[in-house]
Design a protein around this motif. Structure first.
Motif, PDB file in Angstrom:
ATOM      1  N   GLU A  14       0.938  -1.230  -0.131  1.00 45.23           N
ATOM      2  CA  GLU A  14      -0.022  -0.012  -0.035  1.00 45.23           C
ATOM      3  C   GLU A  14       0.895   1.265  -0.211  1.00 45.23           C
ATOM      4  OE1 GLU A  14       0.601  -0.963   4.482  1.00 45.23           O
ATOM      5  OE2 GLU A  14       0.143  -2.346   2.459  1.00 45.23           O
ATOM      6  N   ASP A  15       2.157   1.109   0.125  1.00 50.30           N
ATOM      7  CA  ASP A  15       3.150   2.246   0.158  1.00 50.30           C
ATOM      8  C   ASP A  15       3.445   2.733  -1.027  1.00 50.30           C
ATOM      9  OD1 ASP A  15       3.062   2.576   2.967  1.00 50.30           O
ATOM     10  OD2 ASP A  15       4.762   1.145   3.272  1.00 50.30           O
ATOM     11  N   PHE A  16       2.769   1.979  -2.188  1.00 54.00           N
ATOM     12  CA  PHE A  16       3.315   2.091  -3.619  1.00 54.00           C
ATOM     13  C   PHE A  16       1.876   2.438  -4.245  1.00 54.00           C
ATOM     14  CE2 PHE A  16       6.593  -0.792  -2.423  1.00 54.00           C
ATOM     15  CZ  PHE A  16       7.407  -0.293  -3.088  1.00 54.00           C
ATOM     16  N   SER A  17       2.135   3.552  -5.205  1.00 56.60           N
ATOM     17  CA  SER A  17       0.896   3.963  -5.969  1.00 56.60           C
ATOM     18  C   SER A  17       0.255   3.017  -7.011  1.00 56.60           C
ATOM     19  CB  SER A  17       1.250   5.165  -6.672  1.00 56.60           C
ATOM     20  OG  SER A  17       2.072   4.980  -7.583  1.00 56.60           O
ATOM     21  N   HIS A  18       1.327   2.081  -7.445  1.00 50.94           N
ATOM     22  CA  HIS A  18       0.729   1.187  -8.418  1.00 50.94           C
ATOM     23  C   HIS A  18       1.509  -0.318  -8.342  1.00 50.94           C
ATOM     24  CE1 HIS A  18       0.165   4.712 -10.264  1.00 50.94           C
ATOM     25  NE2 HIS A  18      -0.824   4.396 -11.169  1.00 50.94           N
ATOM     26  N   ALA A  19       0.994  -1.226  -8.787  1.00 50.69           N
ATOM     27  CA  ALA A  19       1.531  -2.765  -8.675  1.00 50.69           C
ATOM     28  C   ALA A  19       1.338  -3.241 -10.116  1.00 50.69           C
ATOM     29  CB  ALA A  19       0.716  -3.532  -7.698  1.00 50.69           C
ATOM     30  N   CYS A  62      -1.650  -1.375 -12.427  1.00 47.60           N
ATOM     31  CA  CYS A  62      -2.753  -1.083 -11.731  1.00 47.60           C
ATOM     32  C   CYS A  62      -2.416   0.001 -10.718  1.00 47.60           C
ATOM     33  CB  CYS A  62      -3.485  -2.215 -11.166  1.00 47.60           C
ATOM     34  SG  CYS A  62      -3.763  -3.464 -12.222  1.00 47.60           S
ATOM     35  N   ARG A  63      -3.581   0.974 -10.393  1.00 49.94           N
ATOM     36  CA  ARG A  63      -3.188   1.546  -9.421  1.00 49.94           C
ATOM     37  C   ARG A  63      -3.693   0.795  -8.062  1.00 49.94           C
ATOM     38  NH1 ARG A  63      -7.009   5.356  -8.618  1.00 49.94           N
ATOM     39  NH2 ARG A  63      -8.217   4.775 -10.419  1.00 49.94           N
ATOM     40  N   VAL A  64      -2.747   1.141  -7.069  1.00 51.17           N
ATOM     41  CA  VAL A  64      -3.040   0.118  -5.552  1.00 51.17           C
ATOM     42  C   VAL A  64      -3.966   1.140  -4.878  1.00 51.17           C
ATOM     43  CG1 VAL A  64      -2.191  -0.379  -3.481  1.00 51.17           C
ATOM     44  CG2 VAL A  64      -0.937  -1.045  -5.711  1.00 51.17           C
ATOM     45  N   LEU A  65      -5.275   0.500  -4.449  1.00 48.47           N
ATOM     46  CA  LEU A  65      -6.320   1.238  -3.732  1.00 48.47           C
ATOM     47  C   LEU A  65      -6.160   1.241  -2.239  1.00 48.47           C
ATOM     48  CD1 LEU A  65      -9.224   0.620  -6.103  1.00 48.47           C
ATOM     49  CD2 LEU A  65      -7.804   2.624  -5.824  1.00 48.47           C
ATOM     50  N   ARG A  66      -5.918  -0.112  -1.923  1.00 48.30           N
ATOM     51  CA  ARG A  66      -5.723  -0.351  -0.407  1.00 48.30           C
ATOM     52  C   ARG A  66      -5.530  -1.983  -0.038  1.00 48.30           C
ATOM     53  NH1 ARG A  66     -11.107  -0.416  -1.243  1.00 48.30           N
ATOM     54  NH2 ARG A  66     -12.374  -1.961  -0.163  1.00 48.30           N
ATOM     55  N   VAL A  88      -7.483  -2.930  -6.356  1.00 51.43           N
ATOM     56  CA  VAL A  88      -6.750  -2.309  -7.247  1.00 51.43           C
ATOM     57  C   VAL A  88      -7.714  -1.631  -8.404  1.00 51.43           C
ATOM     58  CG1 VAL A  88      -4.510  -3.639  -7.331  1.00 51.43           C
ATOM     59  CG2 VAL A  88      -6.384  -4.058  -8.760  1.00 51.43           C
ATOM     60  N   ALA A  89      -7.346  -0.622  -8.889  1.00 51.64           N
ATOM     61  CA  ALA A  89      -8.010  -0.062 -10.111  1.00 51.64           C
ATOM     62  C   ALA A  89      -7.390  -0.469 -11.511  1.00 51.64           C
ATOM     63  CB  ALA A  89      -8.134   1.541  -9.974  1.00 51.64           C
ATOM     64  N   GLU A  90      -8.367  -0.564 -12.446  1.00 54.58           N
ATOM     65  CA  GLU A  90      -8.118  -0.684 -13.891  1.00 54.58           C
ATOM     66  C   GLU A  90      -7.233  -1.935 -13.915  1.00 54.58           C
ATOM     67  OE1 GLU A  90      -7.157   3.449 -14.944  1.00 54.58           O
ATOM     68  OE2 GLU A  90      -9.035   3.797 -15.155  1.00 54.58           O
ATOM     69  N   LEU A  91      -7.622  -3.017 -13.478  1.00 55.76           N
ATOM     70  CA  LEU A  91      -6.945  -4.258 -13.833  1.00 55.76           C
ATOM     71  C   LEU A  91      -7.902  -4.871 -14.960  1.00 55.76           C
ATOM     72  CD1 LEU A  91      -5.068  -6.798 -13.561  1.00 55.76           C
ATOM     73  CD2 LEU A  91      -6.515  -7.536 -11.713  1.00 55.76           C
ATOM     74  N   ASP A  92      -7.297  -5.166 -16.140  1.00 52.12           N
ATOM     75  CA  ASP A  92      -8.049  -5.751 -17.179  1.00 52.12           C
ATOM     76  C   ASP A  92      -8.027  -7.236 -17.082  1.00 52.12           C
ATOM     77  OD1 ASP A  92      -5.323  -5.748 -17.926  1.00 52.12           O
ATOM     78  OD2 ASP A  92      -5.571  -5.236 -19.797  1.00 52.12           O
ATOM     79  N   ALA A  93      -8.385  -7.756 -16.162  1.00 53.41           N
ATOM     80  CA  ALA A  93      -8.376  -9.269 -15.789  1.00 53.41           C
ATOM     81  C   ALA A  93     -10.143  -9.602 -15.318  1.00 53.41           C
ATOM     82  CB  ALA A  93      -7.468  -9.710 -14.922  1.00 53.41           C
ATOM     83  N   ILE A  94     -10.557 -10.634 -15.577  1.00 55.46           N
ATOM     84  CA  ILE A  94     -11.871 -10.849 -15.298  1.00 55.46           C
ATOM     85  C   ILE A  94     -12.099 -11.812 -14.189  1.00 55.46           C
ATOM     86  CG2 ILE A  94     -12.960 -10.612 -17.687  1.00 55.46           C
ATOM     87  CD1 ILE A  94     -12.974 -13.814 -17.923  1.00 55.46           C
ATOM     88  N   ASP A  95     -13.407 -11.853 -13.335  1.00 52.76           N
ATOM     89  CA  ASP A  95     -13.655 -12.574 -12.177  1.00 52.76           C
ATOM     90  C   ASP A  95     -13.073 -13.913 -12.108  1.00 52.76           C
ATOM     91  OD1 ASP A  95     -14.908 -12.459  -9.504  1.00 52.76           O
ATOM     92  OD2 ASP A  95     -16.035 -13.957 -10.479  1.00 52.76           O
ATOM     93  N   GLY A  96     -12.087 -14.405 -11.412  1.00 50.87           N
ATOM     94  CA  GLY A  96     -11.936 -15.776 -11.394  1.00 50.87           C
ATOM     95  C   GLY A  96     -10.460 -15.799 -11.856  1.00 50.87           C
ATOM     96  N   THR A  97      -9.791 -15.018 -12.609  1.00 44.43           N
ATOM     97  CA  THR A  97      -8.593 -15.030 -13.272  1.00 44.43           C
ATOM     98  C   THR A  97      -7.560 -15.319 -12.239  1.00 44.43           C
ATOM     99  OG1 THR A  97      -9.137 -13.608 -14.873  1.00 44.43           O
ATOM    100  CG2 THR A  97      -7.081 -13.887 -14.742  1.00 44.43           C
TER     101      THR A  97
END
Length: 158
Positions: free
Chosen positions: A45-50, A99-103, A111-120
């Protein structure tokens, strides 16, 4: 050489089917497998992105591309090799998105804007550090900009 891997967790997301565009504004959660302690995410969470590495598990082996093709099968764009595009029909079916790390919440990474679908299945999580980003000017062909035009636009409700 054959390499075997085991996923570290799975994606929980609102999207259940893959689509080519409109990933902007989406959020997802990566849930680590129970074999990992919650401390495995400590400090992320100390990083803005992962950078999230994941497995395109719903691409059947017969859909894997080993040569050149027109991206998104669009004949207006040039045929380019599979390694010159980011399509899901890759030989090892590995996806990668920054992706942006949210929490962080225990074994859950939001995360925000991960282009992977549920269950990936998720293969790895890496913090994004400036020192690992490209050095120098980036270059890409015009067709790739056209392909990405609506990719990060928000999904519209139908």
């Amino acid at each position: 050489m054959k390499i075997e891997m085991e996923s570290i967790g799975r994606v929980e997301a609102r999207r259940h089917t893959a689509s080519d565009d409109h990933w902007g504004g989406s959020s997802a959660c990566i849930v680590l497998d129970e074999r990992f302690e919650s401390e495995a995410l400590l400090g992320i969470e100390d990083f803005s992105h992962a950078e999230i590495l994941f497995f395109f598990d719903r691409v059947p082996p017969e859909k894997v591309v080993h040569a050149a093709r027109h991206p998104r099968n669009n004949p207006d764009w040039p045929a380019v090799g599979i390694f010159a595009q980011r399509g899901k029909g890759r030989p090892n079916r590995i996806g990668s998105t920054i992706c942006r790390v949210l929490r962080r919440d225990g074994r859950r990474l939001h995360v925000a804007e991960l282009d992977a679908i549920d269950g990936t299945p998720v293969l790895d999580i890496k913090p994004v550090m400036v020192e690992f980003l490209p050095r120098g000017e980036l270059r890409q062909p015009p067709w790739s900009r056209a392909l990405m035009e609506a990719y990060w636009e928000p999904e519209t409700e139908a």
